[in-house]
Every structure is written in structure tokens, then in C-alpha cells.
Design an enzyme around this catalytic site. Structure first.
Site, PDB file in Angstrom:
ATOM      1  N   ASN A   1      -1.386 -81.940  64.509  1.00  0.00           N
ATOM      2  CA  ASN A   1      -1.752 -81.039  63.404  1.00  0.00           C
ATOM      3  C   ASN A   1      -3.196 -81.202  62.989  1.00  0.00           C
ATOM      4  OD1 ASN A   1       0.809 -80.098  63.337  1.00  0.00           O
ATOM      5  ND2 ASN A   1       1.493 -81.443  61.679  1.00  0.00           N
TER       6      ASN A   1
ATOM      7  N   ASP B   1      -0.646 -76.628  60.207  1.00  0.00           N
ATOM      8  CA  ASP B   1       0.813 -76.828  60.138  1.00  0.00           C
ATOM      9  C   ASP B   1       1.293 -77.250  58.760  1.00  0.00           C
ATOM     10  OD1 ASP B   1       2.620 -77.768  63.142  1.00  0.00           O
ATOM     11  OD2 ASP B   1       2.620 -76.028  61.822  1.00  0.00           O
TER      12      ASP B   1
END
Ligand SMILES: c1ccc2c(c1)[nH]c1[nH]cn[n+]12
Length: 333
Positions: free
Chosen positions: A147, A163
Site C-alpha cells: 500500500n 488502499d
């Protein structure tokens, strides 16, 4: 062919505006494709969240809408920006700025471990991003190398977190309603906010500790036992290792890492959230009082301001670097 059938199932207005092409990333909730804005040929990333991936309709809408509303609300140079949003019967399509450097995960994997100055530059940007989220009452809750995206394949580059579908906007409203009821049964931490803000924010500090460990050491602090003979009685599950906060800095990997960097990791990977170093404290840690690194980060985060400063007062911007340095020295002594 493959492309045409992908195009055919897309919402019409998405397809009219963007040409979707190859897959560039995969997440737990779907995939990310490289796309081109037809009018400008600008490259973007389109994240496709499959609605039925979530066990129940409830979480799907809540997660995705939470993610969408979070994405629309935030604005920080180290947080991925949403450019557009579409949906069809079966999926959500989030148009995001493209990060040409891809996932931090792949960079660490291919380079084994990052050089300490690079890890510090990336970690500083992640801290600023998380500090901003927390300042807006948002807990990321899913910080991991997949992420964390890089703006280019250069070592000195912008880092952005993505994310947010695991994020939670602190339900202040829920907390307010709770406090209106009869308080007699409420636990003390509900009043001290430890149950929502205090405690919650600390989860991101832990994850940043794991992220920094992986960047510096090139392997995760808590992992399945690699070799077979350890399997069996004494091999601890990842869960138990985490609960006990047990990790090892293997000499071969950590020998060249500074004591200050190790200290940051050790103070973040503390089991008791109330004793764990906070994001604010991490930003004040000696390891990050590095004016050169901070200036590089600020130039990446605010290129126009930096350029304008250079343009206007070349002397001033150099002075600001020196001043930042002097202040750091004062703090350090
Ligand atoms: C590789 C993998 C995922 C990516 C990416 C490049 N750029 C971008 N923007 C949002 N997600 N994402």
C-alpha cells in the site's frame, strides 16, 4: 480479444473518458490497471473493486463508500489522489493518479534491503502522511509495503499511501451517541477516548514500525518460520510472535544499520499501545532530525514552492536549509 471484452463490461462514461490497458497491481479487493485519459493521453491508474469480493453486501458498500468518501476528503502530497469514480452492477472503478515507481514492496524485494538514507526519506514521508490522516481523524489500519507507492524508479522519489478501504473515520458521532446513554455500564477507556482515538491511532504506528523494519532489514520482523526443523512445538505462529513483540535483527542484514534507526524500530514495535512511540514522537526522533533529508522530502512534496523559493531568493532557500540544520543542532545538543 481480452482488451475489448474488458472494455465492453466497463461503465460507458468510464470507457468514454479512459482507455484501460494492462494490469499493474493487484490488491485484496481487486486489481489496478494502467489507463489513459483519451482527451489528454495522460496516464492514470484505475482500481477495480469487485463488489462481490466482500462477504456481505453491507461491508462492500460500507468499505467502498467509506473508501470513496475518505479518498475525496483527503489532500496531502503523500496520499494517493482520487481523480474520478464510477460504478457498475458488479464493480467500483476508482481513477487514481499513476505512481510510475509501483509498489514499495517490489523495490524492497528486488533490492533485498534499502540503503538507510533511502529508507529514512521514504519513512519520513510515510510519517507525514499518517500524521495528516490522524489529524483528520482517519486511521489507515492497513499500512503495508503493497500500500506504499513510489512516484518513480529513482531512489529519491515521492512516496504515497493508498488502499484506504480498511480505514475507519473515527465515528465521533457514534461515540457522542454512546456518551448520551446511561454511562454506568461504560468502561473508563470509552471516556478517555483510548477506545477510539488514542488506542486506534497507535495501530498505524506499529505498522510503520513493521514497514521500516522491512525497508532496513529486507525481511519481515514477524514471519512463518522458514526452516522445517523449527516447525513443531517451539515454532511460534506469526500471531504469537506479534502478541509477544518478538523479532530478531539478523546481524548479516542489520550490521550496517545505525543505532538510531534501530531505536526507531524498537520504539514502534512495542506491544503495549500506550507505551508505543507515537507518530508525533517519531517525527521528533533524532534519526529524523536530518535537514538534508527533510529538504529533499519537502522539495518532492511541494515542488512549486521549492522552485518558487529557488527562483525568488536562491540565497534564502539555501539559508533555510542551513537554518533547518542549525535548529536541528540546537535540538540535538
Ligand atoms: C502500480 C501498482 C499500483 C498502483 C500504481 C502502480 N499506481 C497507482 N496509483 C494507485 N494505485 N497504483
Amino acid at each position: 480479444d481480452l482488451m475489448s471484452d474488458v472494455q465492453s463490461t466497463l461503465p460507458k462514461d468510464l470507457n468514454d473518458k479512459y482507455l484501460l490497458t494492462r494490469r499493474i497491481g493487484t490488491g485484496v479487493c481487486g486489481e489496478v490497471r494502467l489507463a489513459f485519459e483519451r482527451s489528454t493521453c495522460k496516464k492514470v491508474a484505475v482500481k477495480i473493486i469487485n463488489k462481490k469480493n466482500f462477504q456481505s453486501e453491507g461491508t462492500a458498500t460500507r468499505n467502498a463508500t467509506t473508501e470513496i468518501e475518505i479518498l475525496q476528503r483527503i489532500d496531502h502530497p503523500c496520499l494517493i489522489k482520487t481523480l474520478d469514480f464510477y460504478q457498475s452492477e458488479e464493480s467500483y472503478y476508482i481513477v487514481l493518479e499513476l505512481m510510475e515507481g509501483g509498489e514499495l514492496f517490489n523495490k524492497v524485494k528486488s533490492q533485498q534491503q534499502l540503503q538507510e538514507p533511502v529508507a529514512k526519506l521514504y519513512f519520513y514521508q510515510m510519517l507525514l502522511a499518517v500524521q495528516y490522516l490522524h489529524g483528520n481523524g482517519i486511521i489507515h489500519r492497513d499500512l503495508k509495503p503493497e500500500n506504499v507507492l513510489l512516484s518513480s524508479s529513482e531512489d529519491v522519489c515521492l512516496v504515497k499511501l493508498t488502499d484506504f478501504n480498511q480505514s475507519r473515520i473515527l465515528e465521533e458521532a457514534v461515540l457522542m451517541r454512546t456518551l448520551c446513554g446511561t454511562p454506568s455500564y461504560l468502561a473508563p477507556e470509552v471516556f478517555t477516548h483510548a477506545s477510539t482515538t488514542g488506542y486506534g491511532l497507535a495501530v498505524d504506528a506499529w505498522s510503520l514500525g513493521v514497514l521500516l523494519f522491512v525497508c532496513l532489514g529486507g525481511y519481515p520482523p514477524f514471519h512463518e518460520t522458514f526452516c522445517r526443523q523449527q516447525k513443531g512445538r517451539e515454532a511460534e505462529s506469526v500471531r504469537d510472535q506479534i502478541i509477544r513483540g518478538e523479532f530478531t535483527m539478523v546481524q548479516s542484514k542489520w550490521r550496517h544499520v545505525s543505532d538510531q534507526a534501530k531505536d526507531v524500530v524498537r520504539r514502534l514495535l512495542v506491544v503495549d499501545p500506550t507505551h508505543r512511540m507515537s507518530i508525533q514522537e517519531a517525527l521528533q526522533h533524532p534519526w529524523l532530525q536530518d535537514p538534508e533529508m527533510q529538504n529533499k522530502a519537502h522539495k518532492l512534496m511541494y515542488p512549486d514552492t521549492a522552485a518558487a523559493m529557488e527562483e525568488a531568493e536562491p540565497e534564502a532557500s539555501a539559508a533555510s536549509t542551513r537554518k533547518r540544520g542549525r535548529r536541528a543542532d540546537e535540538d540535538a545538543t
